[in-house]
Design a protein around this motif. Structure first.
Motif, PDB file in Angstrom:
ATOM      1  N   MET A   1       3.482  85.729 111.995  1.00  0.00           N
ATOM      2  CA  MET A   1       3.059  86.480 113.202  1.00  0.00           C
ATOM      3  C   MET A   1       3.177  87.743 113.296  1.00  0.00           C
ATOM      4  O   MET A   1       4.352  88.234 113.015  1.00  0.00           O
ATOM      5  CB  MET A   1       3.326  85.409 114.157  1.00  0.00           C
ATOM      6  CG  MET A   1       4.551  85.711 115.153  1.00  0.00           C
ATOM      7  SD  MET A   1       3.782  86.609 116.218  1.00  0.00           S
ATOM      8  CE  MET A   1       3.453  85.373 117.665  1.00  0.00           C
ATOM      9  N   ASP A   2       2.558  88.534 113.992  1.00  0.00           N
ATOM     10  CA  ASP A   2       2.947  89.836 114.317  1.00  0.00           C
ATOM     11  C   ASP A   2       2.602  90.486 115.553  1.00  0.00           C
ATOM     12  O   ASP A   2       2.475  91.544 115.952  1.00  0.00           O
ATOM     13  CB  ASP A   2       2.077  90.742 113.141  1.00  0.00           C
ATOM     14  CG  ASP A   2       3.168  90.934 111.825  1.00  0.00           C
ATOM     15  OD1 ASP A   2       4.090  91.364 111.901  1.00  0.00           O
ATOM     16  OD2 ASP A   2       2.826  91.016 110.858  1.00  0.00           O
ATOM     17  N   GLU A 467      11.388  86.608 105.409  1.00  0.00           N
ATOM     18  CA  GLU A 467      10.498  85.466 105.489  1.00  0.00           C
ATOM     19  C   GLU A 467      10.615  84.178 104.566  1.00  0.00           C
ATOM     20  O   GLU A 467      11.838  83.816 104.585  1.00  0.00           O
ATOM     21  CB  GLU A 467       8.967  86.171 105.422  1.00  0.00           C
ATOM     22  CG  GLU A 467       8.701  87.217 106.110  1.00  0.00           C
ATOM     23  CD  GLU A 467       7.843  87.231 107.235  1.00  0.00           C
ATOM     24  OE1 GLU A 467       7.528  86.157 107.995  1.00  0.00           O
ATOM     25  OE2 GLU A 467       7.156  88.277 107.847  1.00  0.00           O
ATOM     26  N   ASP A 571       1.292  89.404 105.172  1.00  0.00           N
ATOM     27  CA  ASP A 571       0.915  89.736 106.226  1.00  0.00           C
ATOM     28  C   ASP A 571       1.098  90.989 106.750  1.00  0.00           C
ATOM     29  O   ASP A 571       2.097  91.470 106.759  1.00  0.00           O
ATOM     30  CB  ASP A 571       1.893  88.973 107.215  1.00  0.00           C
ATOM     31  CG  ASP A 571       1.761  88.989 108.668  1.00  0.00           C
ATOM     32  OD1 ASP A 571       0.709  89.674 109.046  1.00  0.00           O
ATOM     33  OD2 ASP A 571       2.755  88.743 109.315  1.00  0.00           O
TER      34      ASP A 571
HETATM   35 CA    CA Z   1       4.706  87.341 109.042  1.00  0.00          CA
END
Ligand code: CA
Ligand code: FEO
Ligand code: CA
Length: 678
Positions: A1-2, A467, A571
């Motif tokens: 998620m960013d 992560e 990501d």
């Molecule tokens: Ca990420």
């Protein structure tokens, strides 16, 4: 998620600006080793000219010297774990998989999960419908063969996280003001979001369990299965277990006992335990809270360290518990590892507080040689830590019920990486070292609630956004994905985080001492530094046998398949940054090919690649395509603007007028039905 990382992209762009006059070779022919040798010249390098000095720093001379050998090995298929034809890097509206493979949609946002779920209608969304339909932004994907214990590769349960929501492409008429700002960055608040939309968002968060079956080489969701389940932020009652359960800091008006919480939020990656439960990691939970606690409030320091409130959503406007000025302890009840029993759809999910509270990315576990279970975890924030949890009890493979509360008792550790390639796991145990009342830790509950502060006091190593952390049962090694950290100053680098302004991340390999995952010591090494290896300023290091399609940035999720091969999902790759969308890269980890990666699958524009998950026969790879059409679409010349519901950069996967882009789980199989990757 960013969501919180939107600022990153300008940094990545900056990192590339200096190198934009350097062409890139799009063909599959030469390796990066060839390109580097050609561009900089072996003679120049040996002479030690300035450019050569830079490239040597970026790319060790030993690696260059072995380029030809490695290429020969690749050509002959020698010692290489992978031998598929790579996908070409690029950016466009759809997904791409290696030649000879099929990538098909299994389930999309809004598809039915529970009996009676209405068909998805983007113009008539309701919270009631969303509670029965597949949620938004699928991230983690885990597989459990049915019946339990069979390792069946053709019939099982998929456990899937729904991390967050992207209002601008979910809802008609809300514009692009997803973070309360207009397209020029002006703060306009959350004007378009109503209570009904908030309630849809809450129902779109959480998780899904579905029964899936492969027939005639093709997977499908079993409709109305007794296992099918939606877990939401709005309805699913969860039990709080472990050291923080019942503590005063966990009590709220709705739960004066401090033992029960409704929902889970921002669940990013996770893991399947050896006893077949699903671990779901609460990550950026700060974003869901708003309001304010006074500077002298007892939780002020705690909330500051977690970034609470993040003000990304206006849930607090309609649900008091998400407003910290009205319910100051509610935010202590999020940021945990949630354990769910997918075999029992009526079971109560448990927030296992013994595993600490932070921005949990994932939770991959392994049964240690002494029978204890070790869970590896990352805290995804710039300068935060790598953790592991070692259970006190042992795994009993013949008695599932006996394992169900193993995660309530054990030791939580945080990692310290030394300059000499060794490291230590420091116990986060109340009463030990600085974790005492004088420093604000009156009990183990305080330690787990403020695990980050405990790590600060013990001198844990500040990492470049940890992560996934995943053990490889075949080799005993542990891989750590470090996605990036552009805030690291050049003078603040260390051996484990060796690049200032680290825009592209790196992967560390850890080796537990004596093959003992419970050991408090380990050795470590950097496997690859990500980014374009042919641009000296980037300082990347892949094996020179890597092709121009094979390098990547921003490693995030990963999977070790059943043969011990590593697959990396990314990501943050983009047109302006790395000239490709995110994807899955296969990574060689052993022998001369170590550090060589190959592009296997890539996502449509604006999406992130999540959840790589193999079936036990390695003949199916499930991947989760998250937030198609949202990230960096302004920088893609074919679109050049931010996406909205009415005007998205892609309508993947349906490509129908009026149908918004839909996060989906994709099933990848080989056309001949064989093992993936070879
Ligand atoms: Ca990420
Ligand atoms: Fe949700 Fe750390 O990615
Ligand atoms: Ca992630």
């Amino acid at each position: 998620m960013d969501k919180r990382d939107i600022g990153e992209f300008s940094c990545k762009a900056e990192a590339f600006e200096a190198s934009e006059d350097i062409g890139r070779n799009p063909s599959d022919g030469p390796t990066m080793g060839d390109i580097i040798n050609k561009r900089f010249g072996r003679r120049d390098m040996l002479r030690g000219s300035l450019a050569a000095a830079a490239i040597t720093a970026a790319f060790g001379p030993l690696a260059l010297a072995t380029a030809e050998k490695a290429k020969a090995a690749a050509g002959n298929g020698m010692k290489a774990a992978f031998s598929f034809d790579e996908v070409e890097r690029g950016v466009d509206r759809t997904h791409h998989v290696a030649k000879g493979y099929k990538a098909e949609i299994l389930i999309r946002w809004g598809d039915p999960v529970l009996p009676g779920a209405p068909a998805f209608d983007p113009m008539k969304q309701t919270a009631a419908a969303q509670k029965m339909q597949f949620g938004y932004n699928n991230d983690y994907v885990g597989y459990i063969g049915l019946p339990y214990g069979s390792n069946n590769p053709d019939h099982g349960l998929l456990c899937i996280n729904h991390e967050y929501t992207d209002e601008e492409v979910m809802f008609p008429g809300v514009g692009v003001a997803q973070d309360g700002k207009d397209k020029d960055g002006k703060d306009i608040g959350f004007v378009a979001i109503t209570k009904e939309l908030v309630d849809i968002e809450m129902a779109a968060h959480g998780g899904t369990v579905i029964e899936v079956r492969k027939t005639g080489g093709k997977w499908a969701v079993v409709p109305d299965s007794k296992y099918n389940r939606r877990i939401t932020a709005s309805d699913t009652v969860m039990e709080i277990t472990g050291p923080a359960a019942g503590h005063d800091r966990m009590k709220t008006k709705a739960d004066p006992a401090g033992r029960q919480v409704i929902g889970m939020i921002n669940n990013c990656a996770g893991g399947i335990t050896p006893w077949g439960t699903y671990l779901s990691a609460e990550e950026n939970v700060n974003g869901n809270f708003w309001g304010k606690v006074a500077d002298d409030h007892p939780e002020a320091e705690n909330y500051k360290r977690m970034g609470i409130p993040g003000n990304w959503y206006n849930w607090g406007a309609y649900h008091d518990r998400f407003d910290v000025s009205k319910e100051p302890n509610e935010a202590n009840r999020f940021g945990w590892m949630v354990e769910i029993d997918p075999l029992d759809p009526a079971s109560t999910p448990k927030k296992r507080t013994a595993l600490g509270r932070f921005k949990h990315e994932g939770a991959e576990s392994i049964v240690n040689k002494d029978g204890r279970v070790v869970v590896y975890m990352g805290d995804d924030e710039r300068f935060d830590y790598v953790y592991k949890f070692v259970t006190e009890g042992k795994f009993d493979p013949s008695n599932r019920a006996a394992n169900m509360d193993l995660l309530d008792k054990g030791t939580l550790y945080v990692a310290k990486y030394s300059e000499d390639g060794k490291g230590e796991w420091l116990p986060l145990t109340h009463g030990q070292g600085k974790l005492t009342a004088e420093n604000g830790f009156k009990s183990q509950a305080d330690v787990v609630i403020q695990a980050r502060k405990a790590g600060d006091l013990l001198g844990a190593t500040k990492m470049d956004r940890p992560e996934d952390v995943e053990p490889n049962p075949k080799t005993g090694k542990v891989y750590v994905m470090l996605t990036n950290n552009t805030n690291r100053k050049a003078e603040a680098v260390d051996a484990a985080n060796p690049r200032g302004k680290n825009a592209f991340g790196h992967i560390i390999e850890m080796t537990p001492t004596g093959g003992d995952h419970a050991s408090t010591t380990f050795a470590w090494d950097i496997m690859v530094k990500c980014g374009d290896p042919s641009v000296a300023e980037v300082g990347a290091s892949f094996n020179p046998a890597t092709s121009p399609n094979g390098w990547f940035g921003m490693p995030d999720n990963c999977a070790v398949d059943n043969q011990g091969r590593l697959w990396v999902a990314t990501d943050g790759n983009s047109y302006k940054g790395t000239k490709t969308t995110d994807g899955v890269w296969a990574m060689e980890t052993e022998g001369e090919m170590r550090g060589t990666s190959r592009l296997f699958f890539r996502v449509p524009v604006g999406a992130e690649m999540c959840g790589p998950c193999f079936t036990p026969d390695d003949r199916t790879l499930f991947v989760a395509v998250q937030h198609p059409a949202t990230d960096n679409t302004k920088d893609w010349p074919e679109f050049g603007r931010s996406s909205s519901f009415e005007d998205p950069a892609t309508r993947w996967p349906d490509f129908k007028d009026g149908m918004p882009p839909r996060p989906s789980v994709v099933m990848i199989t080989k056309e001949d039905g064989g093992v993936i990757g070879v």
